[in-house]
Design a protein around this motif. Structure first.
Motif, PDB file in Angstrom:
ATOM      1  N   VAL A  13      -2.322 -12.179  27.606  1.00 53.32           N
ATOM      2  CA  VAL A  13      -2.398 -11.571  26.277  1.00 53.32           C
ATOM      3  C   VAL A  13      -1.739 -12.511  25.267  1.00 53.32           C
ATOM      4  CG1 VAL A  13      -1.627  -9.663  24.815  1.00 53.32           C
ATOM      5  CG2 VAL A  13      -2.424  -9.206  27.130  1.00 53.32           C
ATOM      6  N   PRO A  14      -2.498 -13.013  24.288  1.00 57.65           N
ATOM      7  CA  PRO A  14      -1.896 -13.859  23.240  1.00 57.65           C
ATOM      8  C   PRO A  14      -1.102 -13.007  22.246  1.00 57.65           C
ATOM      9  CG  PRO A  14      -4.255 -13.565  22.839  1.00 57.65           C
ATOM     10  CD  PRO A  14      -3.954 -12.871  24.126  1.00 57.65           C
ATOM     11  N   ILE A  15       0.118 -13.439  21.956  1.00 59.56           N
ATOM     12  CA  ILE A  15       0.959 -12.737  20.986  1.00 59.56           C
ATOM     13  C   ILE A  15       0.904 -13.512  19.673  1.00 59.56           C
ATOM     14  CG2 ILE A  15       3.288 -11.934  20.466  1.00 59.56           C
ATOM     15  CD1 ILE A  15       1.881 -10.456  22.778  1.00 59.56           C
ATOM     16  N   ARG A  16       0.230 -12.924  18.688  1.00 63.72           N
ATOM     17  CA  ARG A  16       0.034 -13.597  17.391  1.00 63.72           C
ATOM     18  C   ARG A  16       0.673 -12.760  16.277  1.00 63.72           C
ATOM     19  NH1 ARG A  16      -5.046 -14.040  19.911  1.00 63.72           N
ATOM     20  NH2 ARG A  16      -5.684 -12.144  18.800  1.00 63.72           N
ATOM     21  N   PHE A  17       1.523 -13.406  15.503  1.00 70.91           N
ATOM     22  CA  PHE A  17       2.179 -12.730  14.382  1.00 70.91           C
ATOM     23  C   PHE A  17       1.312 -12.838  13.126  1.00 70.91           C
ATOM     24  CE2 PHE A  17       5.579 -13.488  17.322  1.00 70.91           C
ATOM     25  CZ  PHE A  17       6.424 -12.404  17.159  1.00 70.91           C
ATOM     26  N   LYS A  18       1.378 -11.805  12.275  1.00 67.43           N
ATOM     27  CA  LYS A  18       0.601 -11.813  11.034  1.00 67.43           C
ATOM     28  C   LYS A  18       1.063 -12.934  10.107  1.00 67.43           C
ATOM     29  CE  LYS A  18      -0.144  -6.788  10.961  1.00 67.43           C
ATOM     30  NZ  LYS A  18       0.225  -5.518  10.289  1.00 67.43           N
ATOM     31  N   LEU A  63       6.901  -3.926  16.274  1.00 66.20           N
ATOM     32  CA  LEU A  63       5.908  -4.870  16.799  1.00 66.20           C
ATOM     33  C   LEU A  63       4.542  -4.637  16.162  1.00 66.20           C
ATOM     34  CD1 LEU A  63       6.828  -5.019  20.598  1.00 66.20           C
ATOM     35  CD2 LEU A  63       6.722  -6.961  19.047  1.00 66.20           C
ATOM     36  N   LYS A  64       4.182  -3.374  16.012  1.00 66.12           N
ATOM     37  CA  LYS A  64       2.890  -3.048  15.406  1.00 66.12           C
ATOM     38  C   LYS A  64       2.794  -3.572  13.986  1.00 66.12           C
ATOM     39  CE  LYS A  64      -0.291   0.857  14.885  1.00 66.12           C
ATOM     40  NZ  LYS A  64      -0.453   2.325  15.078  1.00 66.12           N
ATOM     41  N   SER A  65       3.923  -3.589  13.274  1.00 65.72           N
ATOM     42  CA  SER A  65       3.903  -4.027  11.881  1.00 65.72           C
ATOM     43  C   SER A  65       3.893  -5.545  11.730  1.00 65.72           C
ATOM     44  CB  SER A  65       5.118  -3.448  11.141  1.00 65.72           C
ATOM     45  OG  SER A  65       6.320  -4.019  11.632  1.00 65.72           O
ATOM     46  N   VAL A  66       4.427  -6.286  12.728  1.00 66.75           N
ATOM     47  CA  VAL A  66       4.520  -7.748  12.575  1.00 66.75           C
ATOM     48  C   VAL A  66       3.438  -8.508  13.338  1.00 66.75           C
ATOM     49  CG1 VAL A  66       7.004  -7.677  12.136  1.00 66.75           C
ATOM     50  CG2 VAL A  66       6.186  -8.019  14.482  1.00 66.75           C
ATOM     51  N   SER A  93      -3.896  -8.235  18.534  1.00 68.24           N
ATOM     52  CA  SER A  93      -2.876  -8.681  19.480  1.00 68.24           C
ATOM     53  C   SER A  93      -2.020  -7.502  19.938  1.00 68.24           C
ATOM     54  CB  SER A  93      -1.996  -9.753  18.842  1.00 68.24           C
ATOM     55  OG  SER A  93      -1.037 -10.229  19.755  1.00 68.24           O
ATOM     56  N   PHE A  94      -1.583  -6.660  18.998  1.00 69.01           N
ATOM     57  CA  PHE A  94      -0.761  -5.506  19.373  1.00 69.01           C
ATOM     58  C   PHE A  94      -1.565  -4.518  20.211  1.00 69.01           C
ATOM     59  CE2 PHE A  94       0.673  -1.158  18.745  1.00 69.01           C
ATOM     60  CZ  PHE A  94       1.969  -1.258  19.230  1.00 69.01           C
ATOM     61  N   ARG A  95      -2.817  -4.300  19.838  1.00 68.32           N
ATOM     62  CA  ARG A  95      -3.649  -3.350  20.573  1.00 68.32           C
ATOM     63  C   ARG A  95      -3.814  -3.788  22.026  1.00 68.32           C
ATOM     64  NH1 ARG A  95      -7.402  -2.885  16.998  1.00 68.32           N
ATOM     65  NH2 ARG A  95      -8.775  -4.486  17.855  1.00 68.32           N
ATOM     66  N   ALA A 137      10.642 -10.011  22.524  1.00 67.78           N
ATOM     67  CA  ALA A 137      10.498  -8.606  22.102  1.00 67.78           C
ATOM     68  C   ALA A 137       9.250  -7.986  22.730  1.00 67.78           C
ATOM     69  CB  ALA A 137      10.423  -8.521  20.580  1.00 67.78           C
ATOM     70  N   ALA A 138       8.137  -8.708  22.680  1.00 68.44           N
ATOM     71  CA  ALA A 138       6.900  -8.211  23.291  1.00 68.44           C
ATOM     72  C   ALA A 138       7.069  -8.086  24.801  1.00 68.44           C
ATOM     73  CB  ALA A 138       5.742  -9.153  22.961  1.00 68.44           C
TER      74      ALA A 138
END
Length: 657
Positions: free
Chosen positions: A340-345, A371-374, A379-381, A400-401
């Motif tokens: 799972v790629p973790i990508r920040f907005k 996490l959902k907000s950043v 990615s969060f889904r 954190a993730a």
């Protein structure tokens, strides 16, 4: 111990009889209301809540949200409490209750088989108010011979069985002589069996919600012995008091010459019917028991920050888990991998997450909402939907993730690299390179270098694959260039890198030399342009990969296998470690005008002392290259580093599994 068990038994029996008295003389609707309240309390207080949520995440990964899963788990606890109250009230049920509150569907399916030699089997599960199937069957004039598992407390067990048998059913203890069950079937009776619990190592493994689950073979074995039909039967809660009993189409054991295959076929069919029923009414199944306790399937989740070096280290750890499970007798395909790629907005969001994480030492309040907000929505889904038995990550921005995935799945975890301000005790295994200066502990495993995902087998395979395409002469000299890139604290100098490129071309002008070149995703755009101007379309460079344009699979292993000499940028410790593992002469250069980070210098200094690499400068490069060509520089390889680190990874994997 026996005395303690006796007192427990007396206490449980007293409470049960008291509840029975209360339920008997209270309105049923009021008793069921209290049961729902007790179910809610049990959900929040019981440790089995974790088992229920974990099972639900595994079953509905990617299908249901975290909120939906928790709601189903809570209602499942409510359903269990409701079922207990209904069993306590069961002796008072009469034909009037049956007519008002119970609907039957499919009775005509089994009636032709009643009374015939061979009987029939009702196969059911811990679904709806399953204990009432005994009661209703007796009230319809078809009392069952039901299999019952003996409980730990004999007096309470006797009271429970008296309720089950209150309408004429007969209880057959599990573990009793098989002839009792066969006799009941041959006398034309109905035998009821619960068949949704873990069957242990001796069970038959069938697919159930995407995982192999061990299933007791008893029902299928009895059906095969006497040739009777097996009817999946379920009771569905349709209202506060009302139920519907559903009899599904009969299942038959096939006439396969191998008994185990024939039994497996029937159990596989029943598992499919049960899964379909649970998908329709997920909150009516008992999710809080360890249904997949014996499954051979394990799911590994890797979180990626987009850096190939970090991903390769995580893949190396996954390979260690996979190899360990294979050595334990599990098939390779039973160890599943999801990345799972973790990508920040935004960079600001990433900084906010880092800051909160540091200030709270990982105990970020409302972690899911933050996490959902950043994170980017997709990615969060994907993170929230992923199920894992083991979580793996490499990189501080992923912590954190990582903790969120670990906590949501009640998973074991391995973190690679030093976990910053976090206590190592929050992870089952922390694997760190020596240069991070952490002490070996029970759950801290120290490697000599960065973990390498590339092994000799892959190097040879990719070298053979690409060698035939390039038609390189075995007499020509081949230099591999592994070009890394800039990091948050390491910026390249254009002038210095340009001088290095000129050095490489100049040093190779008198010999038949070919360059095999790859950049990384972190290589600056201006450096990529310089590489293309220097090497693209040139006869002396048959292999050039610009990773940000087209990242060819197997490019690095191919270069490691085909090259006689490797030149690597020093800021990429994973690339340096992979180059060392190849056993070729390795030259490390630094295209920066300032000092490297201390931990990078520590690593390169140690590798230089061990003669695994030569740390070159523009002044000594020509001479060092000549020595390597003439055989004066003989690498000692990795000095056993790869073998040492594999053993360390194996120990970490053993701790987790």
């Amino acid at each position: 111990m026996m005395r303690k068990t006796f007192f427990e038994d007396v206490l449980i029996l007293s409470v049960a009889k008291g509840l029975r008295l209360f339920v008997r003389f209270s309105p049923l609707s009021f008793s069921l209301f209290l049961a729902r309240c007790l179910g809610n309390a049990a959900y929040f207080l019981s440790k089995r809540r974790i088992i229920a949520i974990r099972n639900l995440r595994a079953a509905f990964a990617g299908e249901k949200t975290t909120a939906e899963i928790k709601r189903i788990a809570r209602r499942s606890f409510q359903n269990l409490a409701l079922s207990a109250v209904e069993l306590l009230r069961a002796p008072e049920f009469d034909q009037g209750y049956l007519a008002r509150h119970v609907e039957f569907a499919g009775l005509e399916r089994f009636q032709p088989f009643l009374g015939k030699r061979g009987g029939l089997i009702f196969l059911t599960a811990h679904f709806g108010s399953w204990e009432l199937l005994n009661i209703f069957s007796g009230m319809l004039g078809h009392p069952m011979a039901a299999l019952a598992r003996p409980q730990k407390h004999p007096l309470s067990d006797q009271f429970l069985n008296s309720l089950r048998a209150s309408k004429g059913s007969v209880l057959i203890r599990k573990g009793m002589n098989v002839r009792e069950i066969l006799r009941a079937l041959r006398d034309g009776k109905v035998v009821g069996i619960l068949n949704d619990q873990d069957g242990g190592k001796k069970g038959i493994f069938v697919p159930f919600f995407g995982r192999l689950s061990s299933t007791p073979s008893g029902a299928a074995a009895f059906a095969r012995r006497v040739g009777c039909p097996v009817f999946p039967v379920f009771i569905v809660r349709t209202g506060k008091i009302s139920h519907r009993v559903e009899v599904e189409a009969p299942l038959f054991v096939s006439e396969d010459s191998q008994p185990e295959k024939a039994e497996e076929g029937l159990l596989r069919e029943f598992a499919a019917v049960l899964e379909s029923k649970i998908r329709r009414f997920p909150d009516q199944w008992l999710w809080a028991h360890r249904r997949w306790k014996s499954t051979p399937d394990r799911f590994v989740l890797i979180l990626s920050d987009g850096k190939n070096g970090h991903l390769h280290q995580s893949l190396a750890a996954f390979r260690a888990l996979e190899e360990l499970r294979c050595s334990q007798g599990f098939e390779k395909h039973h160890t599943h991998l999801k990345i799972v790629p973790i990508r920040f907005k935004t960079k600001a969001g990433k900084f906010l997450m880092r800051s909160l994480f540091w200030m709270t030492r990982g105990h970020v309040p409302f972690k899911e909402q933050v996490l959902k907000s950043v994170l980017e929505e997709a990615s969060f889904r994907e993170l929230a939907a992923a199920y894992a038995d083991v979580v793996l990550s490499c990189g501080s921005s992923l912590l954190a993730a990582h903790l969120y995935a670990k906590e949501e799945n009640a998973a074991k975890s391995i973190v690679l690299m030093k976990p910053g301000s976090l206590s190592c005790g929050r992870f089952e295994a922390v694997v760190v390179p020596w240069h991070d200066r952490m002490r070996q502990k029970k759950n801290v495993f120290v490697t000599r270098g960065a973990l390498s995902f590339v092994d000799q087998k892959e190097i040879q395979e990719q070298a053979c694959r690409w060698s035939s395409r390039m038609a390189l002469s075995s007499h020509s000299r081949k230099i591999g260039l592994l070009i890394g890139g800039e990091t948050r604290k390491t910026q390249w100098n254009k002038t210095i890198f340009g001088e290095w490129v000129k050095k490489w071309i100049h040093s190779a002008r008198h010999a038949e030399t070919f360059f095999l070149v790859t950049s990384s995703r972190r290589t600056p755009v201006w450096a990529e342009e310089l590489l293309k101007q220097t090497f693209q379309g040139k006869a002396y460079c048959p292999f050039l990969v610009i990773a940000n344009e087209k990242n060819l699979p197997g490019a690095v292993p191919a270069i490691l296998g085909l090259s006689d000499i490797l030149i690597v940028s020093g800021e990429s410790l994973s690339m340096v470690s992979e180059a060392i593992a190849s056993g070729k002469p390795v030259f490390v250069f630094t295209p920066t005008s300032h000092k490297m980070k201390p931990k990078y210098r520590r690593f390169l200094n140690r590798m230089t002392e061990d003669r695994a690499v030569v740390w070159v400068t523009p002044d000594n490069f020509d001479e060092t290259l000549r020595n390597a060509v003439n055989g004066a520089h003989k690498p000692v390889g990795d000095g056993g580093m790869a073998g040492h680190d594999r053993e360390i990874l194996k120990r970490a994997a053993e701790r987790v599994l």
